[in-house]
Design an enzyme around this catalytic site. Structure first.
Site, PDB file in Angstrom:
ATOM      1  N   ASN A 382     -45.885   8.829   0.902  1.00  0.00           N
ATOM      2  CA  ASN A 382     -44.833   9.934   1.827  1.00  0.00           C
ATOM      3  C   ASN A 382     -44.327  10.846   0.644  1.00  0.00           C
ATOM      4  O   ASN A 382     -43.579  10.471  -0.142  1.00  0.00           O
ATOM      5  CB  ASN A 382     -43.839   8.460   1.461  1.00  0.00           C
ATOM      6  CG  ASN A 382     -41.875   8.911   1.774  1.00  0.00           C
ATOM      7  OD1 ASN A 382     -42.370   9.786   1.965  1.00  0.00           O
ATOM      8  ND2 ASN A 382     -41.157   8.086   1.473  1.00  0.00           N
ATOM      9  N   ILE A 408     -37.431  12.681   6.954  1.00  0.00           N
ATOM     10  CA  ILE A 408     -36.577  12.260   8.311  1.00  0.00           C
ATOM     11  C   ILE A 408     -35.665  13.264   8.523  1.00  0.00           C
ATOM     12  O   ILE A 408     -35.137  13.992   7.399  1.00  0.00           O
ATOM     13  CB  ILE A 408     -35.547  10.754   8.363  1.00  0.00           C
ATOM     14  CG1 ILE A 408     -36.911   9.728   7.447  1.00  0.00           C
ATOM     15  CG2 ILE A 408     -35.027  10.451   8.783  1.00  0.00           C
ATOM     16  CD1 ILE A 408     -35.782   8.709   6.871  1.00  0.00           C
ATOM     17  N   HIS A 434     -63.653   8.245  10.038  1.00  0.00           N
ATOM     18  CA  HIS A 434     -64.293   8.839  11.879  1.00  0.00           C
ATOM     19  C   HIS A 434     -65.641   7.806  12.252  1.00  0.00           C
ATOM     20  O   HIS A 434     -65.972   7.313  13.227  1.00  0.00           O
ATOM     21  CB  HIS A 434     -63.971  10.270  12.340  1.00  0.00           C
ATOM     22  CG  HIS A 434     -64.060  10.431  14.579  1.00  0.00           C
ATOM     23  ND1 HIS A 434     -63.401   9.069  14.863  1.00  0.00           N
ATOM     24  CD2 HIS A 434     -63.829  10.981  15.034  1.00  0.00           C
ATOM     25  CE1 HIS A 434     -64.207   9.348  16.480  1.00  0.00           C
ATOM     26  NE2 HIS A 434     -63.334  10.627  16.487  1.00  0.00           N
ATOM     27  N   ASP A 438     -62.466   4.887  15.939  1.00  0.00           N
ATOM     28  CA  ASP A 438     -62.298   5.419  16.716  1.00  0.00           C
ATOM     29  C   ASP A 438     -60.863   5.998  17.232  1.00  0.00           C
ATOM     30  O   ASP A 438     -59.933   5.472  16.691  1.00  0.00           O
ATOM     31  CB  ASP A 438     -63.226   5.041  18.752  1.00  0.00           C
ATOM     32  CG  ASP A 438     -62.361   4.034  18.408  1.00  0.00           C
ATOM     33  OD1 ASP A 438     -61.354   3.251  18.387  1.00  0.00           O
ATOM     34  OD2 ASP A 438     -63.610   3.018  19.385  1.00  0.00           O
TER      35      ASP A 438
HETATM   36  N1  COA Z   1     -37.717  11.150   4.429  1.00  0.00           N
HETATM   37  C1  COA Z   1     -35.746  10.774   3.785  1.00  0.00           C
HETATM   38  N2  COA Z   1     -35.696  10.311   2.798  1.00  0.00           N
HETATM   39  C2  COA Z   1     -36.688   9.618   2.208  1.00  0.00           C
HETATM   40  C3  COA Z   1     -37.941   9.543   2.843  1.00  0.00           C
HETATM   41  C4  COA Z   1     -37.967  10.331   4.049  1.00  0.00           C
HETATM   42  N3  COA Z   1     -39.579  10.145   4.759  1.00  0.00           N
HETATM   43  N4  COA Z   1     -38.566   8.687   2.154  1.00  0.00           N
HETATM   44  C5  COA Z   1     -37.914   8.244   0.793  1.00  0.00           C
HETATM   45  N5  COA Z   1     -36.554   8.509   0.968  1.00  0.00           N
HETATM   46  C6  COA Z   1     -35.435   8.859   0.013  1.00  0.00           C
HETATM   47  C7  COA Z   1     -35.262   6.474  -0.191  1.00  0.00           C
HETATM   48  O1  COA Z   1     -34.874   6.324   1.068  1.00  0.00           O
HETATM   49  C8  COA Z   1     -34.517   7.346  -1.303  1.00  0.00           C
HETATM   50  O2  COA Z   1     -33.127   7.040  -0.851  1.00  0.00           O
HETATM   51  P1  COA Z   1     -31.992   6.449  -1.667  1.00  0.00           P
HETATM   52  O3  COA Z   1     -32.119   6.412  -2.852  1.00  0.00           O
HETATM   53  O4  COA Z   1     -30.746   6.436  -0.485  1.00  0.00           O
HETATM   54  O5  COA Z   1     -32.776   4.837  -0.993  1.00  0.00           O
HETATM   55  C9  COA Z   1     -34.869   8.473  -1.129  1.00  0.00           C
HETATM   56  O6  COA Z   1     -35.244   8.959  -0.966  1.00  0.00           O
HETATM   57  C10 COA Z   1     -36.171   9.030  -3.002  1.00  0.00           C
HETATM   58  O7  COA Z   1     -36.901   7.639  -2.822  1.00  0.00           O
HETATM   59  P2  COA Z   1     -37.706   7.115  -4.229  1.00  0.00           P
HETATM   60  O8  COA Z   1     -37.478   6.836  -5.048  1.00  0.00           O
HETATM   61  O9  COA Z   1     -38.519   8.244  -4.455  1.00  0.00           O
HETATM   62  O10 COA Z   1     -38.367   5.549  -3.343  1.00  0.00           O
HETATM   63  P3  COA Z   1     -39.726   5.379  -2.365  1.00  0.00           P
HETATM   64  O11 COA Z   1     -40.208   4.182  -1.639  1.00  0.00           O
HETATM   65  O12 COA Z   1     -38.780   5.789  -0.436  1.00  0.00           O
HETATM   66  O13 COA Z   1     -41.028   6.735  -2.342  1.00  0.00           O
HETATM   67  C11 COA Z   1     -43.172   6.877  -3.767  1.00  0.00           C
HETATM   68  C12 COA Z   1     -41.720   6.103  -3.191  1.00  0.00           C
HETATM   69  C13 COA Z   1     -43.737   6.773  -5.535  1.00  0.00           C
HETATM   70  C14 COA Z   1     -44.046   7.032  -2.369  1.00  0.00           C
HETATM   71  C15 COA Z   1     -42.188   8.330  -3.880  1.00  0.00           C
HETATM   72  O14 COA Z   1     -41.810   8.152  -5.017  1.00  0.00           O
HETATM   73  C16 COA Z   1     -43.547   9.111  -4.466  1.00  0.00           C
HETATM   74  O15 COA Z   1     -44.286   8.761  -5.250  1.00  0.00           O
HETATM   75  N6  COA Z   1     -43.779  10.200  -3.133  1.00  0.00           N
HETATM   76  C17 COA Z   1     -44.936  11.137  -2.928  1.00  0.00           C
HETATM   77  C18 COA Z   1     -45.782  10.908  -2.791  1.00  0.00           C
HETATM   78  C19 COA Z   1     -46.652  11.940  -2.002  1.00  0.00           C
HETATM   79  O16 COA Z   1     -46.840  13.151  -3.555  1.00  0.00           O
HETATM   80  N7  COA Z   1     -48.009  12.309  -1.564  1.00  0.00           N
HETATM   81  C20 COA Z   1     -48.817  13.619  -2.031  1.00  0.00           C
HETATM   82  C21 COA Z   1     -50.420  12.756  -2.245  1.00  0.00           C
HETATM   83  S1  COA Z   1     -50.915  14.113  -1.901  1.00  0.00           S
END
Ligand code: COA
Length: 464
Positions: A382, A408, A434, A438
């Site tokens: 995410n 979002i 891949h 597919d």
């Molecule tokens: N768009 C908008 N808001 C979002 C969202 C999105 N895609 N995803 C989560 N949120 C919101 C959550 O709902 C939460 O809001 P709330 O307090 O109103 O409920 C807030 O953002 C913080 O969320 P978080 O505490 O980070 O939890 P999560 O379950 O959504 O995500 C992780 C958990 C571990 C995935 C996240 O903290 C994380 O580390 N993401 C980074 C991943 C990353 O680095 N990816 C790159 C890989 S190369």
């Protein structure tokens, strides 16, 4: 999360000291010193110097990075004294001595890569009897350790390290590395970070200005322009999680990736989540969107199980994994790690949320262990939490598929009657191996995932 292992007691022998091996480890890891019987041929009984071998880490790990060496040649050490701290791809482990004696040789320096099966240190234990020492491949430590009471647990940070294992100085791995390379005791560096954390700027200042000036004039130094310190290039060896990332991502480049992006309308899911937040709070669970993504992916995997499979190394077989162990890319203070939630196919959304909360907490504290970090079968990232609309995720081998969701955003979209309406849109980007996935399968899976999220009630129909 941590375990301590006691070594087999070797008796009887006139010179033997039956000692204990104390190693703090994540749940499934096994890290033990072995003692090489053959060594004795070079050292008479009067000088029983023993090489301690790094053995049996488990998880197929063949080498570890030496983070800290706590002894030097000539040191007298006692049983359970720290010897060194090592980091594998999965965990950081402090190793303590199983014998009292004199250190005769230290085989590695900080930053070296220690090889499983090779000696870490040689120790002179005059009261020991080498006759009673098992050959290196004798799995005595591990087999007996489980049943043996732990006289002295050795604290060990399991994770992808954020904190000095001494528990005294808070610092990131990068800062610790700089300190090690420059022989600086972090405790002497004035810390300006939250909770006394030593920041990179602190150690660089310390190195540049020296301890006396820094400690006596911290304010003056802090007010100096950043550009002064940043002007010089810095060469930093690749270590820790970055080293792991280089290895895994380089391996992944051998895999041809198929990419697919899709939009998901999140409005209904947002309503559902808002409605369920109270119930989650009653259960002390934080319910974000991720548990829905994870569960929706699991339900879609049931329909397209090849996306939860692994291709064998010889490329002759495909293993369809029975469990949906869904990995979550997690941004932690020490870097990117991917713990996974086990058996998602059997969990409710609230249970998935509870597990995610647990993993996030451990990730923050730097305490994720091998059990949580291994065995994943599918990954979701995410990146939207941080920002960004689309991503190009790279498969987390040996898995064959990964999805990344963006932020979002409120966007104009056409309703069925042709009017323009505001919608909450989230993009999901899939990457698949891949060689065995597919495009059509990826597309169908993506449609199923999208549908579950756009119409959350439909998840009820397929949940067991
Ligand atoms: N768009 C908008 N808001 C979002 C969202 C999105 N895609 N995803 C989560 N949120 C919101 C959550 O709902 C939460 O809001 P709330 O307090 O109103 O409920 C807030 O953002 C913080 O969320 P978080 O505490 O980070 O939890 P999560 O379950 O959504 O995500 C992780 C958990 C571990 C995935 C996240 O903290 C994380 O580390 N993401 C980074 C991943 C990353 O680095 N990816 C790159 C890989 S190369």
């Amino acid at each position: 999360m941590l375990r301590t292992f006691a070594a087999r007691r070797h008796t009887p022998c006139s010179l033997a000291s039956a000692s204990k091996l104390s190693v703090g480890l994540p749940k499934t890891s096994r890290l033990a010193f072995g003692v090489n019987r053959g060594f004795r041929t070079h050292h008479p009984v009067l000088e029983p110097i023993k090489p301690f071998l790094l053995t049996d880490i488990g998880e197929g790990i063949a080498e570890v990075e030496v983070l800290k060496v706590a002894v030097k040649e000539g040191d007298t050490i006692n049983e359970f004294d720290p010897v060194c701290e090592v980091q594998s791809d999965k965990a950081t482990v402090e190793i303590t001595s199983r014998f009292s004696g004199t250190v005769k040789k230290v085989h590695y320096n900080v930053g070296d890569i220690a090889i499983v099966g090779k000696p870490l240190i040689d120790i002179d234990t005059p009261d020991a009897d080498a006759e009673d020492i098992p050959a290196p491949d004798t799995p005595t430590e591990n087999t007996q350790s489980k049943a043996t009471p732990q006289p002295e647990a050795v604290p060990s940070s399991t994770p992808a390290v954020t904190v000095e294992t001494s528990g005294k100085v808070l610092a990131t791995p990068a800062v610790r590395r700089i300190a090690r390379e420059n022989n600086v005791d972090l405790a002497r560096v004035p810390a300006t970070g939250k909770g006394g954390r030593v920041l990179k700027g602190d150690i660089l200042r310390f190195l540049k200005e020296g301890p006396t000036e820094v400690s006596s004039q911290p304010d003056t130094l802090q007010s100096r322009p950043q550009s002064e310190a940043a002007a010089e290039d810095q060469v930093v060896p690749v270590r820790g999680l970055m080293r792991t990332m280089i290895k895994t991502m380089t391996a992944a480049t051998a895999v041809p990736h198929f990419g697919l992006d899709e939009e998901v309308e999140m409005d209904r899911l947002m309503e559902v989540r808002t409605g369920l937040k109270g119930m989650a709070q009653e259960r002390s669970v934080k319910l974000t969107f991720m548990p829905f993504f994870i569960k929706a992916a699991s339900l879609a995997l049931k329909q397209y199980p090849i996306l939860n499979s692994q291709l064998s190394n010889d490329q002759q077989t495909v293993v369809y994994k029975g469990a949906h162990n869904i990995g979550v890319a997690m941004d932690t203070p020490s870097g990117l790690i991917v713990p996974n939630i086990k058996d998602v196919q059997r969990l409710s959304i609230m249970e998935v949320a509870g597990e995610l909360n647990r993993l996030q907490q451990l990730g923050k504290e730097g305490k994720l262990g091998t059990q949580d970090l291994t065995g994943g079968t599918f990954t979701i990232s995410n990146i939207g939490v941080i920002g960004g609309t689309y991503a190009r995720p790279v498969v987390n081998l040996p898995e064959v598929c990964i999805g990344a969701v963006g932020s979002i955003r409120k966007m104009p979209r056409f309703a069925e009657d042709g009017s323009v309406v505001p919608r909450s849109i989230m993009c999901v980007s899939w990457s698949a191996d891949h060689r065995i996935i597919d495009g059509a399968t990826m597309g169908r899976f993506s449609n199923a995932f999208k549908r579950y999220l756009e119409d959350p009630n439909s998840m009820l129909v397929d949940m067991k």
